[in-house]
Structure formats: structure tokens, C-alpha cells
Write a protein that holds these residues in place. Structure first.
Motif, PDB file in Angstrom:
ATOM      1  N   SER A 193       0.822  -1.210   0.000  1.00 33.26           N
ATOM      2  CA  SER A 193       0.000   0.000   0.000  1.00 33.26           C
ATOM      3  C   SER A 193       0.857   1.261   0.000  1.00 33.26           C
ATOM      4  CB  SER A 193      -0.918  -0.003   1.226  1.00 33.26           C
ATOM      5  OG  SER A 193      -0.174  -0.214   2.420  1.00 33.26           O
ATOM      6  N   ARG A 194       2.095   1.140   0.462  1.00 30.13           N
ATOM      7  CA  ARG A 194       3.020   2.274   0.486  1.00 30.13           C
ATOM      8  C   ARG A 194       4.409   1.760   0.188  1.00 30.13           C
ATOM      9  NH1 ARG A 194       5.742   4.814   4.728  1.00 30.13           N
ATOM     10  NH2 ARG A 194       4.737   3.379   6.194  1.00 30.13           N
ATOM     11  N   VAL A 195       5.211   2.603  -0.479  1.00 32.41           N
ATOM     12  CA  VAL A 195       6.562   2.208  -0.881  1.00 32.41           C
ATOM     13  C   VAL A 195       7.547   3.290  -0.462  1.00 32.41           C
ATOM     14  CG1 VAL A 195       8.082   1.634  -2.810  1.00 32.41           C
ATOM     15  CG2 VAL A 195       5.693   0.863  -2.835  1.00 32.41           C
ATOM     16  N   VAL A 196       8.666   2.867   0.103  1.00 35.53           N
ATOM     17  CA  VAL A 196       9.768   3.762   0.466  1.00 35.53           C
ATOM     18  C   VAL A 196      10.973   3.368  -0.376  1.00 35.53           C
ATOM     19  CG1 VAL A 196      11.301   4.532   2.316  1.00 35.53           C
ATOM     20  CG2 VAL A 196       8.910   3.999   2.827  1.00 35.53           C
ATOM     21  N   VAL A 197      11.649   4.368  -0.958  1.00 35.97           N
ATOM     22  CA  VAL A 197      12.808   4.116  -1.820  1.00 35.97           C
ATOM     23  C   VAL A 197      14.061   4.635  -1.141  1.00 35.97           C
ATOM     24  CG1 VAL A 197      13.815   4.419  -4.103  1.00 35.97           C
ATOM     25  CG2 VAL A 197      11.325   4.409  -3.841  1.00 35.97           C
ATOM     26  N   LEU A 198      15.042   3.758  -0.965  1.00 35.97           N
ATOM     27  CA  LEU A 198      16.351   4.142  -0.448  1.00 35.97           C
ATOM     28  C   LEU A 198      17.346   4.248  -1.587  1.00 35.97           C
ATOM     29  CD1 LEU A 198      17.117   2.051   2.794  1.00 35.97           C
ATOM     30  CD2 LEU A 198      16.463   4.449   2.648  1.00 35.97           C
ATOM     31  N   ASP A 199      18.238   5.216  -1.495  1.00 35.21           N
ATOM     32  CA  ASP A 199      19.334   5.336  -2.453  1.00 35.21           C
ATOM     33  C   ASP A 199      20.518   5.960  -1.739  1.00 35.21           C
ATOM     34  OD1 ASP A 199      20.633   5.174  -4.929  1.00 35.21           O
ATOM     35  OD2 ASP A 199      20.119   7.253  -5.412  1.00 35.21           O
ATOM     36  N   LEU A 200      21.641   5.258  -1.768  1.00 32.28           N
ATOM     37  CA  LEU A 200      22.870   5.736  -1.125  1.00 32.28           C
ATOM     38  C   LEU A 200      22.635   6.091   0.343  1.00 32.28           C
ATOM     39  CD1 LEU A 200      24.289   7.962  -4.012  1.00 32.28           C
ATOM     40  CD2 LEU A 200      24.909   5.605  -3.412  1.00 32.28           C
ATOM     41  N   GLY A 201      21.817   5.267   1.022  1.00 29.80           N
ATOM     42  CA  GLY A 201      21.627   5.421   2.454  1.00 29.80           C
ATOM     43  C   GLY A 201      20.646   6.481   2.889  1.00 29.80           C
ATOM     44  N   THR A 202      19.942   7.098   1.961  1.00 28.81           N
ATOM     45  CA  THR A 202      18.948   8.113   2.312  1.00 28.81           C
ATOM     46  C   THR A 202      17.611   7.770   1.665  1.00 28.81           C
ATOM     47  OG1 THR A 202      19.487   9.545   0.425  1.00 28.81           O
ATOM     48  CG2 THR A 202      20.727   9.897   2.470  1.00 28.81           C
ATOM     49  N   VAL A 203      16.531   8.329   2.210  1.00 33.54           N
ATOM     50  CA  VAL A 203      15.209   8.122   1.638  1.00 33.54           C
ATOM     51  C   VAL A 203      15.058   9.034   0.427  1.00 33.54           C
ATOM     52  CG1 VAL A 203      12.721   8.294   2.013  1.00 33.54           C
ATOM     53  CG2 VAL A 203      14.197   7.434   3.834  1.00 33.54           C
ATOM     54  N   LEU A 204      14.923   8.424  -0.738  1.00 37.95           N
ATOM     55  CA  LEU A 204      14.791   9.170  -1.987  1.00 37.95           C
ATOM     56  C   LEU A 204      13.354   9.561  -2.255  1.00 37.95           C
ATOM     57  CD1 LEU A 204      16.155  10.143  -4.649  1.00 37.95           C
ATOM     58  CD2 LEU A 204      15.668   7.862  -5.575  1.00 37.95           C
ATOM     59  N   ALA A 205      12.419   8.682  -1.919  1.00 40.00           N
ATOM     60  CA  ALA A 205      11.006   8.947  -2.178  1.00 40.00           C
ATOM     61  C   ALA A 205      10.159   8.058  -1.281  1.00 40.00           C
ATOM     62  CB  ALA A 205      10.663   8.686  -3.647  1.00 40.00           C
ATOM     63  N   GLU A 206       8.902   8.488  -1.065  1.00 38.91           N
ATOM     64  CA  GLU A 206       7.969   7.715  -0.255  1.00 38.91           C
ATOM     65  C   GLU A 206       6.550   8.079  -0.679  1.00 38.91           C
ATOM     66  OE1 GLU A 206       6.645   7.172   4.457  1.00 38.91           O
ATOM     67  OE2 GLU A 206       8.407   8.382   3.914  1.00 38.91           O
ATOM     68  N   GLY A 207       5.680   7.091  -0.766  1.00 40.17           N
ATOM     69  CA  GLY A 207       4.294   7.353  -1.141  1.00 40.17           C
ATOM     70  C   GLY A 207       3.610   6.083  -1.590  1.00 40.17           C
ATOM     71  N   ASP A 208       2.397   6.240  -2.143  1.00 40.88           N
ATOM     72  CA  ASP A 208       1.732   5.043  -2.644  1.00 40.88           C
ATOM     73  C   ASP A 208       2.433   4.571  -3.912  1.00 40.88           C
ATOM     74  OD1 ASP A 208       0.594   6.361  -4.947  1.00 40.88           O
ATOM     75  OD2 ASP A 208      -1.030   7.099  -3.687  1.00 40.88           O
ATOM     76  N   ALA A 209       2.105   3.335  -4.308  1.00 41.17           N
ATOM     77  CA  ALA A 209       2.848   2.692  -5.394  1.00 41.17           C
ATOM     78  C   ALA A 209       2.816   3.493  -6.682  1.00 41.17           C
ATOM     79  CB  ALA A 209       2.291   1.285  -5.619  1.00 41.17           C
ATOM     80  N   ALA A 210       1.653   4.029  -7.027  1.00 42.08           N
ATOM     81  CA  ALA A 210       1.521   4.775  -8.283  1.00 42.08           C
ATOM     82  C   ALA A 210       2.410   6.021  -8.288  1.00 42.08           C
ATOM     83  CB  ALA A 210       0.066   5.158  -8.512  1.00 42.08           C
ATOM     84  N   ASP A 211       2.427   6.744  -7.169  1.00 42.13           N
ATOM     85  CA  ASP A 211       3.241   7.964  -7.090  1.00 42.13           C
ATOM     86  C   ASP A 211       4.729   7.636  -7.187  1.00 42.13           C
ATOM     87  OD1 ASP A 211       0.983   9.505  -6.870  1.00 42.13           O
ATOM     88  OD2 ASP A 211       1.073   9.659  -4.681  1.00 42.13           O
ATOM     89  N   VAL A 212       5.152   6.584  -6.488  1.00 40.45           N
ATOM     90  CA  VAL A 212       6.561   6.209  -6.499  1.00 40.45           C
ATOM     91  C   VAL A 212       6.975   5.740  -7.892  1.00 40.45           C
ATOM     92  CG1 VAL A 212       8.223   4.511  -5.640  1.00 40.45           C
ATOM     93  CG2 VAL A 212       6.691   5.688  -4.050  1.00 40.45           C
ATOM     94  N   ARG A 213       6.116   4.982  -8.552  1.00 43.97           N
ATOM     95  CA  ARG A 213       6.434   4.485  -9.885  1.00 43.97           C
ATOM     96  C   ARG A 213       6.663   5.625 -10.868  1.00 43.97           C
ATOM     97  NH1 ARG A 213       5.448  -0.283 -12.801  1.00 43.97           N
ATOM     98  NH2 ARG A 213       4.334  -1.209 -11.059  1.00 43.97           N
ATOM     99  N   GLU A 214       5.914   6.711 -10.711  1.00 42.55           N
ATOM    100  CA  GLU A 214       6.012   7.828 -11.655  1.00 42.55           C
ATOM    101  C   GLU A 214       7.022   8.895 -11.239  1.00 42.55           C
ATOM    102  OE1 GLU A 214       4.570   7.714 -14.544  1.00 42.55           O
ATOM    103  OE2 GLU A 214       3.706   5.785 -13.982  1.00 42.55           O
ATOM    104  N   ASN A 215       7.670   8.707 -10.101  1.00 45.14           N
ATOM    105  CA  ASN A 215       8.631   9.697  -9.606  1.00 45.14           C
ATOM    106  C   ASN A 215       9.884   9.685 -10.480  1.00 45.14           C
ATOM    107  OD1 ASN A 215      10.877  10.811  -8.035  1.00 45.14           O
ATOM    108  ND2 ASN A 215       9.424  10.883  -6.343  1.00 45.14           N
ATOM    109  N   PRO A 216      10.241  10.801 -11.124  1.00 50.02           N
ATOM    110  CA  PRO A 216      11.409  10.819 -12.022  1.00 50.02           C
ATOM    111  C   PRO A 216      12.711  10.447 -11.321  1.00 50.02           C
ATOM    112  CG  PRO A 216      10.041  12.764 -12.352  1.00 50.02           C
ATOM    113  CD  PRO A 216       9.520  12.088 -11.126  1.00 50.02           C
ATOM    114  N   ALA A 217      12.881  10.876 -10.075  1.00 50.79           N
ATOM    115  CA  ALA A 217      14.112  10.565  -9.355  1.00 50.79           C
ATOM    116  C   ALA A 217      14.235   9.067  -9.102  1.00 50.79           C
ATOM    117  CB  ALA A 217      14.149  11.330  -8.027  1.00 50.79           C
ATOM    118  N   VAL A 218      13.108   8.427  -8.824  1.00 52.02           N
ATOM    119  CA  VAL A 218      13.118   6.980  -8.604  1.00 52.02           C
ATOM    120  C   VAL A 218      13.450   6.255  -9.895  1.00 52.02           C
ATOM    121  CG1 VAL A 218      11.727   4.983  -7.938  1.00 52.02           C
ATOM    122  CG2 VAL A 218      11.508   7.145  -6.688  1.00 52.02           C
ATOM    123  N   ARG A 219      12.877   6.712 -11.001  1.00 54.48           N
ATOM    124  CA  ARG A 219      13.189   6.100 -12.299  1.00 54.48           C
ATOM    125  C   ARG A 219      14.679   6.174 -12.594  1.00 54.48           C
ATOM    126  NH1 ARG A 219       8.725   6.831 -16.866  1.00 54.48           N
ATOM    127  NH2 ARG A 219       6.813   6.781 -15.619  1.00 54.48           N
TER     128      ARG A 219
END
Length: 244
Positions: free
Chosen positions: A208-234
């Protein structure tokens, strides 16, 4: 949903390398939260901190609002925290059913053995493993072994469940069974589930919610659809597969 698990300001250093840098994370009861990121992002290190295997250099871990940062893994387990690992940790020379009994051993008492066996049998049925109860865990195929490790984590009912790449090596059918069990655990039993998994499609469908880590920091957080479309996450992790 009430907050069950929280990690606040978590920092971990390995020599001059900061594996985690000010990471904040919270998981609520009845929620399946996905934790994704590229290799080396700090996901397993965060799991080690939350489960008590590693003490952070900075920050705190809270369980139901209580600071457990200095509590041992055993204490955390006895207060409802369970974990699986990237590398399977089953007792290979024991049967699948006995692996589940071991997980309840700390409750003790021969008179309670019948209750522990009943609980083990119920969990094995839920996980689709009842036909393998008397099979030795060490000879199971990878997908069944993953499910057996999940079943062992559920043998003593969890308050918080940490799943580290539980779908690795599973077939599509086995992943479907895994998803059913995890969703039931969250929806019907109110467990807080934190899931690390490299199968992004599986995470996006289950969580229901996804948190993205990158290089030891939280890059993004939100529901799956928002995280999938986040340019930084891509750019950092999903790449062109996100738009496919």
C-alpha cells in the motif's frame, strides 16, 4: 491505523562510508510497506538495525512508541518482531513442522506442546505447506523453502514482520500464494509488514506504500503509483522498465 514500528534519524557508518544517513521510516498496523532501492542502498542494513542485529550510530527504533534501540534481537522477537533473511536460515536437518515448533519453543512447557503443534499445523495449511510437514527443510526447492521460512516467522503470531527478499526464487504461483498470506496477515490480523524485494512489479501490486532508499537516504515515499512515476526513482532504480 496506529504506528507500530518507527525508525527515526538512523545513521550507520562502516569506516568512512555512511551506509545509512538520517533515515526515517514508519510502518502502521495492517499495512504492507515496501522498501526498495538499488544494491548497496542500505536496505538490509536498515533491517539489521530494526531487528537488533546492528546498533545504529545515530537514531532510534521504536516499537509501539517505546524506544527499543538497545534491546536485543531476542527481546524484540519475544515482543512480536519477526524477520526472514536473504539467505535462507531454515534448520535443514529438521522437518518443516519441527522448524515451526522451534520458533515457539521459548514458550516452554510440555503441557503446551499440543497447542504449539496445532498452531504449526494451521500455519502450514495457510502457507500451502501441510503436505510437506514431515519433509526435511534442507531438501526443499528454493520457492518452498522461502515459504517455509515465512511459515516459521508466523508460527508465533507476529506484531511486526520484516521480509527480506521473500519472493526470490519463487515461481509465479508461489509468489501469488505469498501475496495472499501477507495480505491476510495485514488485513485480518493487523500485523505491520515491511518488505524488501527486487521484484518491483510484486512490490507495487502488494504494498500500500513504498519507500525508496538510495545511497543510504530516503529518496522517495508514497503510494505505489506515485513512487512508480517519480522521475528521481526512475533515474536511480526503476529505469525505463517503470514506463513499460
Amino acid at each position: 491505523m496506529s504506528q507500530v514500528l518507527a525508525a527515526t534519524g538512523i545513521g550507520v557508518r562502516f569506516g568512512g562510508v555512511r551506509a545509512l544517513d538520517g533515515v526515517d521510516l514508519a510502518v502502521h498496523g495492517g499495512e504492507v510497506c515496501g522498501l526498495i532501492g538499488p544494491n548497496g542502498a542500505g536496505k538490509t542494513t536498515l533491517f539489521d538495525v530494526v531487528s537488533g542485529i546492528r546498533r545504529p550510530d545515530e537514531g532510534r527504533v521504536l516499537l509501539d512508541g517505546r524506544d527499543i534501540s538497545r534491546r536485543s534481537p531476542v527481546w524484540r522477537a519475544r515482543h512480536g518482531m519477526r524477520r526472514t533473511f536473504q539467505r535462507q536460515q531454515l534448520f535443514g536437518q529438521l522437518t518443516v513442522a519441527d522448524n515451526l515448533l522451534v520458533a515457539q519453543e521459548w514458550r516452554g512447557g510440555r503441557r503446551k506442546l499440543a497447542g504449539r503443534r496445532s498452531r504449526a499445523a494451521a500455519v502450514l495449511r495457510e502457507c500451502g505447506l501441510d503436505a510437506l510437514a514431515d519433509s526435511y527443510a534442507g531438501v526443499l526447492p528454493v520457492g518452498q523453502a522461502r515459504m517455509a521460512e515465512l511459515a516459521r516467522a508466523l508460527a508465533d503470531p507476529p506484531r511486526v514482520l520484516l521480509l527480506d527478499e521473500p519472493a526470490s526464487g519463487m515461481s509465479g504461483e508461489e509468489r501469488g500464494q505469498l501475496a495472499v498470506v501477507v495480505r491476510h496477515l495485514a488485513d485480518e490480523e493487523g500485523c505491520a509488514v515491511l518488505l524488501v524485494e527486487h521484484n518491483v512489479a510484486f512490490v507495487m501490486e502488494l504494498c500500500s506504500r513504498v519507500v525508496v532508499l538510495d545511497l543510504g537516504t530516503v529518496l522517495a515515499e508514497g503510494d505505489a503509483a506515485d513512487v512508480r512515476e517519480n522521475p528521481a526513482v526512475r533515474d536511480a532504480y526503476l529505469g525505463t522498465a517503470a514506463s513499460t
